[in-house]
Design a protein around this motif. Structure first.
Motif, mmCIF file in Angstrom:
data_model
loop_
_atom_site.group_PDB
_atom_site.id
_atom_site.type_symbol
_atom_site.label_atom_id
_atom_site.label_comp_id
_atom_site.label_asym_id
_atom_site.label_seq_id
_atom_site.Cartn_x
_atom_site.Cartn_y
_atom_site.Cartn_z
ATOM 1 N N THR A 17 0.794 -1.114 -0.028
ATOM 2 C CA THR A 17 0.109 0.017 -0.072
ATOM 3 C C THR A 17 0.755 1.266 0.075
ATOM 4 O O THR A 17 1.837 1.466 0.645
ATOM 5 C CB THR A 17 -0.849 0.030 1.197
ATOM 6 N N SER A 100 -11.516 0.458 -1.200
ATOM 7 C CA SER A 100 -10.862 -0.535 -0.345
ATOM 8 C C SER A 100 -11.819 -0.595 1.100
ATOM 9 O O SER A 100 -12.185 -1.482 1.910
ATOM 10 C CB SER A 100 -9.576 -0.305 -0.350
ATOM 11 N N ASN A 101 -11.805 1.157 1.453
ATOM 12 C CA ASN A 101 -12.582 1.202 2.756
ATOM 13 C C ASN A 101 -13.914 0.882 2.974
ATOM 14 O O ASN A 101 -14.545 0.254 3.878
ATOM 15 C CB ASN A 101 -12.229 2.693 3.496
ATOM 16 N N ARG A 103 -15.156 -1.486 1.220
ATOM 17 C CA ARG A 103 -15.348 -3.176 0.856
ATOM 18 C C ARG A 103 -15.961 -3.265 -0.523
ATOM 19 O O ARG A 103 -16.580 -4.406 -0.693
ATOM 20 C CB ARG A 103 -16.067 -3.723 2.236
ATOM 21 N N SER A 133 0.628 -1.936 -4.071
ATOM 22 C CA SER A 133 -0.668 -1.603 -3.661
ATOM 23 C C SER A 133 -1.785 -2.602 -3.755
ATOM 24 O O SER A 133 -2.801 -2.947 -2.941
ATOM 25 C CB SER A 133 -1.219 -0.124 -4.261
ATOM 26 N N SER A 136 -1.260 -5.545 -1.774
ATOM 27 C CA SER A 136 -1.603 -5.491 -0.317
ATOM 28 C C SER A 136 -3.067 -5.713 -0.266
ATOM 29 O O SER A 136 -3.783 -5.754 0.782
ATOM 30 C CB SER A 136 -1.269 -4.129 0.227
ATOM 31 N N LYS A 137 -3.961 -5.462 -1.247
ATOM 32 C CA LYS A 137 -5.424 -5.481 -1.349
ATOM 33 C C LYS A 137 -5.779 -6.832 -1.838
ATOM 34 O O LYS A 137 -7.170 -7.078 -2.294
ATOM 35 C CB LYS A 137 -5.971 -4.318 -2.052
ATOM 36 N N SER A 138 -4.984 -7.802 -2.133
ATOM 37 C CA SER A 138 -5.262 -9.010 -2.642
ATOM 38 C C SER A 138 -5.791 -9.140 -4.162
ATOM 39 O O SER A 138 -6.795 -9.635 -4.531
ATOM 40 C CB SER A 138 -6.280 -9.831 -1.625
#
Length: 304
Positions: A17, A100-101, A103, A133, A136-138
């Motif tokens: 990230t 991302s936050n 979801r 990045s 990190s978020k898959s």
């Protein structure tokens, strides 16, 4: 070279990230529409504002649309694409942080506009940080994401670096596509290795990979720039008669290149072939034909 011997299969990658969160923005100058609106109306507003470069309106329309659809992923994707076209990469990354936050389902395509913009500007290190990045978020890398890097390196003739990208592709187990091969052909031509480019083209045909018109154009450009004018015509003729669209593109591209290099004799031959085959010409080639070729044909007819 290892790049040219490498087997063109498979890939995938991920990231770390480096995003920031969006500070509050004021949209007081934008009037909120009264009444209930369809989400497609907001999409249209976002697109129109993006075309005009009106970032404030884009943001306001996006916020309104997000409320209408509970922050739907499509609205975010549209905003990211428009921000990238405006060169606002940091804002696009912040939007991804917001997604991302919230979801929302992040996919490789969400990052495509950012990777495309950065690699086109040769900001390779920044682009790889975006890949971190993603990891990190898959979010895995896909072939399109890798192709942005591959094309950037190949455009500059950086075959060794492009070879490293191909290695990553293989390690990640993702199959390459027409764009991957197109980039490799471009890279070989940019490096002055036209024979290698033609070998890659043959490999595409053997593997049943769709060959893009641009791939043929790369080879034609490489041959002309190398001074192999006769071979350029031979190459175009070898594929003639199979695809009318390809014929128009290839013959026209070759003729245009020859005219620019003032190889008028060879250009006349190509243009005459276009006329015989009934292929369309652009305005410049049409003018060249009218001024330099038609009169020659008329004189020959008079002699006969």
């Amino acid at each position: 070279m290892s790049l040219l011997r490498r087997r063109f299969v498979k890939q995938s990658v991920n990231s770390r990230t480096f995003l920031q969160f969006l500070a509050d923005r004021s949209f007081s100058t934008v009037k909120i529409p009264s009444g209930r609106r369809k989400t497609t109306e907001f999409d249209k507003l976002i697109n129109e504002a993006g075309s005009s470069g009106d970032f404030e309106t884009i943001s306001a329309a996006f916020c309104l649309r997000s409320t209408a659809v509970s922050r739907g992923k499509n609205a975010y994707d549209i905003l990211i694409s428009r921000l990238c076209k405006l060169g606002r990469i940091e804002d696009a990354l912040i939007v991804i942080g917001d997604m991302s936050n919230g979801r929302l389902g992040l996919t490789p395509s969400t990052f495509h506009p950012i990777l495309c913009s950065l690699t086109r500007k040769n900001k390779i290190e920044e682009a790889w940080r975006v890949v971190e990045s993603m990891r990190s978020k898959s979010v895995p890398m896909d072939v399109t994401s890798y192709n942005y890097f591959l094309t950037s390196h190949c455009y500059d003739g950086e075959l060794e670096t492009a070879s490293e990208v191909m290695r990553k592709i293989e390690e990640d187990g993702i199959s390459t596509d027409s764009r991957s091969y197109d980039a490799l052909v471009l890279g070989a031509c940019k490096a002055g290795k036209v024979e290698a480019a033609m070998a890659i083209l043959r490999r595409m045909e053997e593997d049943g990979v769709t060959v893009l018109y641009s791939t043929h154009a790369h080879v034609i450009a490489g041959l002309v720039e190398g001074g192999y004018y006769a071979m350029g015509l031979e190459f175009v003729m070898a594929y003639a008669g199979k695809d009318l669209g390809l014929d128009s593109e290839s013959f026209g591209f070759l003729a245009g290149k020859l005219v620019k290099r003032k190889r008028f004799g060879e250009a006349k031959i190509v243009v005459k072939e276009m006329v015989l085959r009934g292929l369309r010409m652009g305005d410049e080639l049409r003018q060249f034909y009218e001024r330099n070729v038609r009169n020659d044909d008329d004189e020959e007819d008079d002699y006969d």
